[in-house]
Design a protein around this motif. Structure first.
Motif, PDB file in Angstrom:
ATOM      1  N   GLY A  92       0.786  -1.019   0.069  1.00 34.15           N
ATOM      2  CA  GLY A  92       0.051   0.014   0.119  1.00 34.15           C
ATOM      3  C   GLY A  92       1.074   1.124  -0.049  1.00 34.15           C
ATOM      4  N   LEU A  93       2.061   1.339   0.013  1.00 29.32           N
ATOM      5  CA  LEU A  93       2.333   2.527  -0.067  1.00 29.32           C
ATOM      6  C   LEU A  93       3.902   2.594  -1.230  1.00 29.32           C
ATOM      7  CD1 LEU A  93       3.753   2.375   4.321  1.00 29.32           C
ATOM      8  CD2 LEU A  93       1.833   3.542   1.995  1.00 29.32           C
ATOM      9  N   ILE A  94       4.444   3.306  -1.806  1.00 35.11           N
ATOM     10  CA  ILE A  94       5.464   3.824  -2.409  1.00 35.11           C
ATOM     11  C   ILE A  94       6.718   3.435  -2.445  1.00 35.11           C
ATOM     12  CG2 ILE A  94       5.889   4.710  -4.492  1.00 35.11           C
ATOM     13  CD1 ILE A  94       3.318   6.283  -4.465  1.00 35.11           C
ATOM     14  N   PRO A  95       7.187   2.645  -2.802  1.00 34.10           N
ATOM     15  CA  PRO A  95       8.724   2.135  -2.159  1.00 34.10           C
ATOM     16  C   PRO A  95       9.502   3.683  -1.592  1.00 34.10           C
ATOM     17  CG  PRO A  95       8.883   0.971  -3.648  1.00 34.10           C
ATOM     18  CD  PRO A  95       7.316   1.252  -3.803  1.00 34.10           C
ATOM     19  N   ARG A  96       9.949   4.356  -2.826  1.00 33.50           N
ATOM     20  CA  ARG A  96      11.147   5.297  -3.116  1.00 33.50           C
ATOM     21  C   ARG A  96      10.201   6.650  -2.391  1.00 33.50           C
ATOM     22  NH1 ARG A  96      12.119   1.437  -6.027  1.00 33.50           N
ATOM     23  NH2 ARG A  96      11.780   2.155  -7.573  1.00 33.50           N
ATOM     24  N   ALA A  97       9.221   6.731  -1.846  1.00 32.79           N
ATOM     25  CA  ALA A  97       8.498   7.538  -1.718  1.00 32.79           C
ATOM     26  C   ALA A  97       8.927   7.958   0.327  1.00 32.79           C
ATOM     27  CB  ALA A  97       7.264   7.741  -2.240  1.00 32.79           C
ATOM     28  N   THR A  98       8.804   9.296   0.252  1.00 34.96           N
ATOM     29  CA  THR A  98       8.572   9.494   2.013  1.00 34.96           C
ATOM     30  C   THR A  98       6.815   9.218   2.709  1.00 34.96           C
ATOM     31  OG1 THR A  98       8.554  11.686   1.988  1.00 34.96           O
ATOM     32  CG2 THR A  98      10.293  10.674   2.437  1.00 34.96           C
ATOM     33  N   PRO A  99       6.727   9.049   3.826  1.00 31.18           N
ATOM     34  CA  PRO A  99       4.723   9.311   4.248  1.00 31.18           C
ATOM     35  C   PRO A  99       4.342  10.872   3.634  1.00 31.18           C
ATOM     36  CG  PRO A  99       6.324   8.303   5.951  1.00 31.18           C
ATOM     37  CD  PRO A  99       7.265   8.854   5.037  1.00 31.18           C
ATOM     38  N   TRP A 100       5.317  11.636   3.775  1.00 27.93           N
ATOM     39  CA  TRP A 100       4.898  13.496   3.771  1.00 27.93           C
ATOM     40  C   TRP A 100       4.729  13.067   1.871  1.00 27.93           C
ATOM     41  CZ3 TRP A 100       3.099  16.529   6.998  1.00 27.93           C
ATOM     42  CH2 TRP A 100       2.995  17.923   6.382  1.00 27.93           C
ATOM     43  N   GLU A 101       5.900  12.696   1.354  1.00 32.18           N
ATOM     44  CA  GLU A 101       5.016  12.389  -0.513  1.00 32.18           C
ATOM     45  C   GLU A 101       3.669  11.816  -0.254  1.00 32.18           C
ATOM     46  OE1 GLU A 101      10.172  13.129  -1.667  1.00 32.18           O
ATOM     47  OE2 GLU A 101       9.045  11.715  -2.066  1.00 32.18           O
ATOM     48  N   HIS A 102       3.633  10.773   0.714  1.00 33.37           N
ATOM     49  CA  HIS A 102       2.513  10.330  -0.195  1.00 33.37           C
ATOM     50  C   HIS A 102       1.285  10.962   0.240  1.00 33.37           C
ATOM     51  CE1 HIS A 102       4.622   6.489   0.580  1.00 33.37           C
ATOM     52  NE2 HIS A 102       3.773   5.901  -0.560  1.00 33.37           N
ATOM     53  N   ALA A 132       9.672   9.254  11.117  1.00 32.45           N
ATOM     54  CA  ALA A 132      10.005   8.634  10.246  1.00 32.45           C
ATOM     55  C   ALA A 132       9.432   9.051   8.744  1.00 32.45           C
ATOM     56  CB  ALA A 132       9.247   7.224  10.143  1.00 32.45           C
ATOM     57  N   ALA A 133       8.665  10.606   8.581  1.00 31.75           N
ATOM     58  CA  ALA A 133       8.108  11.221   7.944  1.00 31.75           C
ATOM     59  C   ALA A 133       8.827  11.313   6.496  1.00 31.75           C
ATOM     60  CB  ALA A 133       7.228  12.383   8.290  1.00 31.75           C
ATOM     61  N   ASP A 134       9.724  11.754   6.610  1.00 35.90           N
ATOM     62  CA  ASP A 134      10.453  11.474   5.422  1.00 35.90           C
ATOM     63  C   ASP A 134      11.734  10.469   5.098  1.00 35.90           C
ATOM     64  OD1 ASP A 134       9.883  14.307   4.928  1.00 35.90           O
ATOM     65  OD2 ASP A 134      10.324  15.135   7.255  1.00 35.90           O
TER      66      ASP A 134
ATOM     67  N   ALA B 274      17.608   3.796   3.047  1.00 39.22           N
ATOM     68  CA  ALA B 274      16.251   3.880   3.748  1.00 39.22           C
ATOM     69  C   ALA B 274      16.429   4.697   4.875  1.00 39.22           C
ATOM     70  CB  ALA B 274      15.967   2.636   3.660  1.00 39.22           C
ATOM     71  N   SER B 275      17.126   4.493   5.817  1.00 39.67           N
ATOM     72  CA  SER B 275      17.069   4.932   6.838  1.00 39.67           C
ATOM     73  C   SER B 275      17.480   6.612   6.753  1.00 39.67           C
ATOM     74  CB  SER B 275      17.709   4.402   8.063  1.00 39.67           C
ATOM     75  OG  SER B 275      19.245   4.647   7.654  1.00 39.67           O
ATOM     76  N   ALA B 276      17.233   7.431   6.009  1.00 39.96           N
ATOM     77  CA  ALA B 276      18.574   8.586   6.245  1.00 39.96           C
ATOM     78  C   ALA B 276      17.221   9.549   5.863  1.00 39.96           C
ATOM     79  CB  ALA B 276      19.291   8.776   4.588  1.00 39.96           C
ATOM     80  N   PRO B 277      16.871  10.846   6.807  1.00 41.27           N
ATOM     81  CA  PRO B 277      15.796  11.474   6.644  1.00 41.27           C
ATOM     82  C   PRO B 277      16.384  12.463   4.862  1.00 41.27           C
ATOM     83  CG  PRO B 277      16.376  12.190   7.851  1.00 41.27           C
ATOM     84  CD  PRO B 277      17.168  10.687   7.924  1.00 41.27           C
ATOM     85  N   LEU B 278      15.149  12.649   4.435  1.00 45.89           N
ATOM     86  CA  LEU B 278      15.100  13.417   3.156  1.00 45.89           C
ATOM     87  C   LEU B 278      14.656  14.842   3.438  1.00 45.89           C
ATOM     88  CD1 LEU B 278      14.293  10.477   0.355  1.00 45.89           C
ATOM     89  CD2 LEU B 278      16.599  11.923   0.710  1.00 45.89           C
ATOM     90  N   THR B 279      14.638  15.748   2.416  1.00 42.33           N
ATOM     91  CA  THR B 279      14.379  17.328   2.210  1.00 42.33           C
ATOM     92  C   THR B 279      12.622  17.518   2.180  1.00 42.33           C
ATOM     93  OG1 THR B 279      16.649  18.140   1.818  1.00 42.33           O
ATOM     94  CG2 THR B 279      15.034  19.623   2.106  1.00 42.33           C
TER      95      THR B 279
END
Lengths: 240, 518
Positions: A92-102, A132-134, B274-279
Motif C-alpha cells: 500500500g505504500l510507494i517504496p521510494r516515496a516518503t510518508p510526507w510525499e504520500h 519517519a515522515a521524511d 532507506a533510513s536517512a531522512p530526506l529534505t
C-alpha cells in the motif's frame, strides 16, 4: 444484517467476483449504516480482501451492485474513490516515496484544503510516525507500513473507511491509534469495514461481524456475540 | 551444473505458465544458436578477394602467414576490445551479476555464491549487447580469417577470448560491488570514474585512438587467429591456452569475489538510503506535477536505475567522444540509447509504484493521471539520455552537420524516443510483472522477458536508425521527414490503443494486482 435505510453508506447486493473459473466472492449482500462498523472475518481465501478491493474501486466486480456513499463503484468510480479511504492488506505504500510525499499526493489528488498539513502532522504524531515522515517507506518495518497505510486511509476523513488487516504486526500503541481513528470515523458518521484475523480486536472495533466462507456469507451477528472464549468457540464452529 | 543451479532453473522454467511462451523461448534459443552457427558457416563460404591488406594488424607479426583477409580483419581487434568493454560494463551495470530470480525471493534459501555466479554466466547471453557483439565477432572471424584450418581453429581462439572476457568482467563487477561497501572503496571507484572520464577527454582531444588500437592486446588475439587458420601451433596454441586459463581464473575469482562481496558488511548499514531522512519538498501546483515528482524521485532513489542511467548516458557518449563518430553514425545512437532507457524501467513502468500501486488506484483521477505520468517518465528519461549522447557525440563530430544530417539525427532521436515509449507503455499495460527495483540487481521483468523485450526494441529501433543513417547520405530531407512523421504517427496510434486498453477496469486491476503482489 442492517436493513437498507436512508443512512446506509455501504450497500452491496449480489456481489460476485470470479478470477477465471475460480469464484472469490459469490452473491454477497452487505450493508453498513452511517456510523456503523462491520468486521469481515473468515479463513484465508474467504473473500474478505477481494470484497474490500471491490469497494475501494481497485477491482471490478463480475456481477452485482456496489454503492458507496451514494456512488456506484462501477458506474461512478471517481465519486466512489473520493468517498473511500482504503488500507490494503499488503503493502500500500510507494517504496521510494516518503510518508510526507504520500500525504502531499493524497492532498493534491483529493483537493484537500490548506488544513491538510496540520491534520497530516497530527496523524503522523498519533501513529508515532513523525520521526519517519521524511524517510522512504522501503526501509519501514511491517508494523510501520501498516500504521502508515491506516493513516493514509483515514487522512481525508472519508465517508467509508476500509481497513484490510490493519492490526497485522502492529504494536499495542499502533493498535490503539487505529482503534481511535476507527472511533473518530464512526463519530463523524463514516461507515467502517475491517477485515482481520484477530477476533478480539474485531470485536472491540466493530459492532457487527460478518463471517465469510469460500466467498459467501455464512453468518452475520452482533460482534459482541463473538467476544470471549465462548465467542471464539462459536467462531471456530462457523469456520469448520 | 550443481543441484542448486538445476533446482533454480527448474523452478524458473515452471514459473513460465503459458505453453506458448515456453515454446517461444525454446524457439528463440534455437534461433540464437542458428544465427551464430549458420551465420558463421555462411560467412566462411563467401568468396574473398585474395589480396592481403598490408595494414592488417597481425600481418606484420606473422609475415606471409596472413593469408587472405579483408578489410573486416582490420576492425577485429577494435571489435574485440569493444566486446571486452561490454563484458566488464554489463555486469557492473547489473550490480555484480545477472539474477535468475530476485534476491529478495530467495532469502529463505541457502543459495551459494557459486550458484549465483554459474546462473549469471548462463544468463549472460541474454544481454543483447553481449550476444550481438558475439555474433558479429563470430561472423567477422569466419569471413575474414581464411586458411586450411579456418573457420574452426580461429573460432576456437575467438571463443576462448570470449570466455576470458566474460570471466574477467564478472569478477571485476563483484570486486567493485565489494569495494563499494566501504567508504575507501567508494572513493577509489569514484576516482577511477573521474580518471576514466579524463582519459576519454584526453584521448579524444589528442587523437590517440589509432596508436592505442595498434598497441591493443587484441591485436595478438587476431595474430593467434591468423596463425590458427594456417596451422601454426607456435603462434596460436600458447595464446589460446593463456586465454582459457584466464577464463578459468576469472570464474574462480568471480566465485570468491561474489562470496566476499555478499558477506562483506557495509559501513553505511544495509539500508542506509532507506533510513536517512530526506529534505521535504514543496507541494506541486497540480496533482499531475505531484505524481511526476514522486515518479522522478522513485527513479533517482533506486540504486539499479541510478546506476543504469549513468551507464546509459555515459557509455555511448564516451564511445562517441573517443571514436569521433560521423553524423551518419551518430544517427545510429538514439536507437541504442532509447532502448536502453526503456529496459531500465519503461517496459514495466508501473513497477515504480510497487506495492503502493494499490493505494494510488484508490485515489481520484487515478486512471488517466497515472498513465499520463508514467508515459511522461518514459519519454523524459529516454529523451534526456538521447539528448546527452547526441549532443556530446555531435561536439566531437569534427564539423557542423549538413541540413540533411541534422534532420536525420533529429528524426532518429524523436522517432526512436516516440517508438520506444509507445512500445514500453504497451508492454507495461499488457505484460505487467512484479518488481520493486529496490535490490541492487533488480530488473523490471524476469530475465527471459527482458531478453525478448531487448530483442524487440533493438530490432525495431535499429532498423529505424539504419534508415535515418542511410538517408543522411542523400541531399534531401524529404525521406527523413517522412520517416519521422510516420514513426511519430504510429507511436501516437499505439499510445491511443494503450490508453483504450488502460481504460478497462479489468486491465487496470490486473496491472495493479501484479505489480503490487507481495
Amino acid at each position: 444484517m442492517t436493513p437498507a435505510t436512508a443512512t446506509t453508506v455501504v450497500d452491496v447486493r449480489g456481489l460476485t467476483v470470479r478470477f477465471g473459473s475460480v469464484p472469490a466472492v459469490a452473491d454477497l449482500d452487505l450493508r453498513v449504516p452511517a456510523g456503523g462498523s462491520v468486521a469481515l472475518i473468515g479463513r484465508n481465501g474467504a473473500g474478505k480482501s477481494t470484497t474490500l478491493r471491490v469497494l475501494a474501486g481497485v477491482l471490478p466486480p463480475t456481477a452485482g451492485r456496489v454503492i458507496v456513499a451514494g456512488a456506484d463503484a462501477v458506474r461512478s468510480p471517481m465519486d466512489a474513490r473520493a468517498a473511500v479511504g482504503y488500507c490494503p492488506d499488503v503493502g500500500g505504500l510507494i517504496p521510494r516515496a516518503t510518508p510526507w510525499e504520500h500525504l502531499q499526493l493524497a492532498a493534491q489528488l483529493r483537493s484537500l484544503d490548506e488544513g491538510w498539513k496540520s491534520r497530516a502532522e497530527d496523524l503522523l504524531n498519533r501513529f508515532d510516525l513523525t520521526s519517519a515522515a521524511d524517510r522512504i517507506t522501503a526501509g519501514f518495518s511491517h508494523g510501520m507500513s501498516r500504521r502508515m497505510s491506516v493513516l493514509l486511509a483515514a487522512f481525508h476523513e472519508p465517508a467509508v473507511l476500509l481497513l484490510d488487516e490493519p492490526f497485522d504486526g502492529v504494536d499495542p500503541l499502533g493498535v490503539d491509534a487505529t482503534m481511535e481513528e476507527v472511533a473518530r470515523a464512526r463519530m463523524r458518521g463514516a461507515a467502517v469495514l475491517i477485515s482481520t484475523h484477530l477476533l478480539s480486536l474485531a470485536v472491540q472495533a466493530c459492532d457487527e461481524a460478518v463471517v465469510l466462507q469460500r466467498g459467501t456469507m455464512v453468518a452475520a451477528a452482533p460482534a459482541a456475540e463473538l467476544a470471549g472464549t465462548d465467542g471464539a468457540a462459536r467462531y471456530r464452529e462457523l469456520l469448520a | 551444473m550443481s543441484g542448486q543451479s538445476r533446482a533454480l532453473l527448474a523452478l524458473r522454467w515452471r514459473m513460465v505458465r503459458r505453453p506458448g511462451v515456453r515454446v517461444g523461448m525454446l524457439l528463440l534459443l534455437l534461433l540464437a544458436l542458428a544465427v551464430l552457427v549458420l551465420g558463421a558457416l555462411a560467412a566462411a563460404a563467401v568468396p574473398l578477394d585474395l589480396a592481403v591488406l598490408a595494414g592488417t594488424p597481425g600481418a606484420a607479426e606473422l609475415g606471409n602467414m596472413a593469408d587472405p583477409t579483408g578489410e573486416v580483419a582490420v576492425l577485429l581487434p577494435t571489435a574485440m576490445l569493444a566486446f571486452l568493454a561490454t563484458s566488464m560494463i554489463g555486469p557492473i551495470a547489473a550490480g555484480g551479476s545477472y539474477e535468475l530470480l530476485p534476491a529478495s525471493q530467495l532469502v529463505a534459501f541457502p543459495v551459494r555464491p557459486r550458484t549465483a555466479v554459474r546462473l549469471s554466466l548462463l544468463l549472460t547471453p541474454l544481454n543483447i549487447a553481449w550476444y550481438l557483439q558475439l555474433v558479429l565477432l563470430t561472423w567477422a572471424t569466419a569471413y575474414a580469417i581464411r586458411g586450411p584450418y579456418a573457420p574452426g581453429l580461429p573460432l576456437l581462439v575467438l571463443f576462448s577470448y570470449v570466455l576470458a572476457c566474460t570471466g574477467i568482467g564478472q569478477s571485476l563487477a563483484w570486486l567493485v560491488v565489494g569495494f563499494r561497501k566501504r567508504v575507501a572503496g567508494r572513493v577509489v571507484t569514484r576516482l577511477v570514474m573521474v580518471a576514466l572520464v579524463v582519459a576519454v577527454v584526453v584521448i579524444a582531444r589528442e587523437d590517440l585512438v589509432p596508436g592505442l588500437l595498434d598497441s591493443s592486446p587484441t591485436v595478438k588475439v587476431l595474430g593467434a587467429m591468423l596463425g590458427a587458420a594456417v596451422g601454426q601451433p607456435g603462434v596460436w596454441v600458447g595464446r589460446t591456452v593463456i586465454m582459457v586459463l584466464a577464463a578459468a581464473a576469472g570464474y574462480a575469482l568471480t566465485v570468491r569475489a561474489a562470496g566476499w562481496a555478499l558477506r562483506r558488511p557495509g559501513d553505511r548499514g544495509s539500508d542506509a538510503h532507506a533510513s536517512a531522512p530526506l529534505t521535504r519538498r514543496e507541494l506541486r501546483r497540480t496533482p499531475y506535477a505531484q505524481l511526476l515528482s514522486i515518479d522522478r524521485a522513485s527513479i533517482w532513489r533506486s540504486a539499479p536505475l541510478r546506476r543504469g542511467l549513468f551507464v546509459l548516458g555515459g557509455l555511448p557518449a564516451a564511445a562517441g567522444l573517443i571514436a569521433g563518430l560521423s553524423w551518419q553514425s551518430i544517427a545510429l545512437l538514439p536507437p541504442l540509447v532509447a532502448s536502453g532507457a526503456a529496459l531500465l524501467f519503461g517496459v514495466n513502468v508501473f513497477c515504480l509504484d510497487g506495492p503502493g500501486s494499490v493505494w494510488i488506484a484508490t485515489l481520484p483521477g487515478y486512471p488517466s493521471l497515472a498513465l499520463r505520468a508514467k508515459r511522461r517518465m518514459v519519454l523524459e528519461v529516454s529523451g534526456a539520455a538521447v539528448l546527452v549522447v547526441v549532443v556530446l557525440c555531435g561536439l566531437r563530430a569534427g564539423r557542423a552537420p549538413t541540413v540533411t544530417e541534422l534532420v536525420c539525427v533529429l528524426g532518429s532521436s524523436v522517432g526512436c524516443v516516440a517508438l520506444v515509449s509507445a512500445i514500453s507503455m504497451r508492454l507495461s499495460v499488457t505484460r505487467p510483472h512484479r518488481a520493486d527495483l529496490q535490490g541492487p540487481r533488480d530488473t523490471p521483468a524476469p530475465p527471459g522477458s527482458m531478453a525478448l523485450y531487448s530483442l524487440r526494441l533493438a530490432t525495431l529501433t535499429t532498423l529505424l536508425g539504419v534508415l535515418f543513417s542511410l538517408a543522411s547520405y542523400s541531399n534531401s530531407i524529404v525521406a527523413p521527414v517522412l520517416i519521422t512523421v510516420g514513426t511519430v504517427l504510429f507511436a501516437t496510434w499505439s499510445m491511443r490503443r494503450t490508453e483504450r486498453e488502460w481504460s478497462r477496469p479489468e486491465t487496470r486491476a490486473r496491472v495493479v494486482s501484479t505489480v503490487s503482489a507481495g
